[in-house]
Design an enzyme around this catalytic site. Structure first.
Site, PDB file in Angstrom:
ATOM      1  N   CYS A   1      45.552  37.455 -99.252  1.00  0.00           N
ATOM      2  CA  CYS A   1      46.663  37.393 -98.293  1.00  0.00           C
ATOM      3  C   CYS A   1      46.810  38.719 -97.544  1.00  0.00           C
ATOM      4  O   CYS A   1      46.993  38.733 -96.324  1.00  0.00           O
ATOM      5  CB  CYS A   1      47.967  37.048 -99.009  1.00  0.00           C
ATOM      6  SG  CYS A   1      47.942  35.435 -99.822  1.00  0.00           S
TER       7      CYS A   1
ATOM      8  N   ASP B   1      45.202  29.272 -95.891  1.00  0.00           N
ATOM      9  CA  ASP B   1      46.155  30.137 -95.189  1.00  0.00           C
ATOM     10  C   ASP B   1      45.659  30.420 -93.772  1.00  0.00           C
ATOM     11  O   ASP B   1      44.478  30.695 -93.561  1.00  0.00           O
ATOM     12  CB  ASP B   1      46.322  31.475 -95.916  1.00  0.00           C
ATOM     13  CG  ASP B   1      47.016  31.336 -97.260  1.00  0.00           C
ATOM     14  OD1 ASP B   1      47.660  30.296 -97.489  1.00  0.00           O
ATOM     15  OD2 ASP B   1      46.920  32.264 -98.080  1.00  0.00           O
TER      16      ASP B   1
ATOM     17  N   CYS C   1      41.645  28.869 -99.227  1.00  0.00           N
ATOM     18  CA  CYS C   1      43.002  28.552 -99.680  1.00  0.00           C
ATOM     19  C   CYS C   1      43.831  27.848 -98.616  1.00  0.00           C
ATOM     20  O   CYS C   1      44.911  27.347 -98.902  1.00  0.00           O
ATOM     21  CB  CYS C   1      43.717  29.820-100.137  1.00  0.00           C
ATOM     22  SG  CYS C   1      44.005  30.982 -98.797  1.00  0.00           S
TER      23      CYS C   1
ATOM     24  N   CYS D   1      50.936  30.413 -98.315  1.00  0.00           N
ATOM     25  CA  CYS D   1      51.785  30.667 -99.488  1.00  0.00           C
ATOM     26  C   CYS D   1      52.774  31.803 -99.215  1.00  0.00           C
ATOM     27  O   CYS D   1      52.726  32.461 -98.174  1.00  0.00           O
ATOM     28  CB  CYS D   1      50.907  31.003-100.691  1.00  0.00           C
ATOM     29  SG  CYS D   1      50.005  32.555-100.509  1.00  0.00           S
TER      30      CYS D   1
END
Length: 161
Positions: free
Chosen positions: A130, A62, A60, A87
């Site tokens: 996350c 991150d 993603c 995000c």
């Protein structure tokens, strides 16, 4: 598309959509930590009392850097900060992690699990990575701090870990 138009022209009723598409909303805790992130910043990574954890999720994009500052005498975490590229859920997870580690020993913070962070933020399944990054960043920061402390004390075994 052609079927739908031809049915309409012929007067054949088409089935009405039974599913409504609702917008995906962030939980209030995520919004709070995203809009008002706690402990953003960085410490000197060369400070022997600072542990740095740098982790990322290639899928993603991150990237999370979490740092902890350890009190020399007590061994407790006296401060923490983060910088995250990602995000809103990644930023919120980092922010929560820095709040939760302060005042705890390095052994205590290793018990913080991604599921606890995810539950606190009410993260949906698609955003669980996350909270996993935040847990990994805590572990990496503790490992780095322990390695530095081992070098300071001349313990090469801890420094190699």
């Amino acid at each position: 598309m052609l079927r739908m138009v031809s049915k309409k022209l012929l007067g054949i009723p088409s089935p009405s959509p039974t599913l409504l598409t609702l917008p995906r909303l962030y939980h209030q805790n995520v919004i709070d930590h995203y809009n008002n992130p706690r402990n953003v910043g960085s410490f000197d990574k060369n400070d022997p009392n600072v542990g740095t954890g740098l982790v990322g999720a290639p899928a993603c994009g991150d990237v999370m850097k979490l740092q902890i500052k350890i009190d020399e005498d007590s061994g407790k975490i006296v401060d923490a900060c983060f910088k995250t590229f990602g995000c809103g859920s990644a930023i919120a997870s980092s922010s929560v992690a820095t709040e939760w580690v302060k005042g705890k020993s390095m052994d205590e913070v290793l018990t913080i699990k991604n599921t606890e962070i995810a539950k606190h933020l009410s993260l949906p399944p698609v955003k669980l990575h996350c909270s996993m990054l935040a847990e990994d960043a805590i572990k990496a920061a503790v490992k780095d701090a322990e390695a530095k402390r081992g070098k300071m004390n001349g313990n090469s075994k801890a420094a190699d870990a």
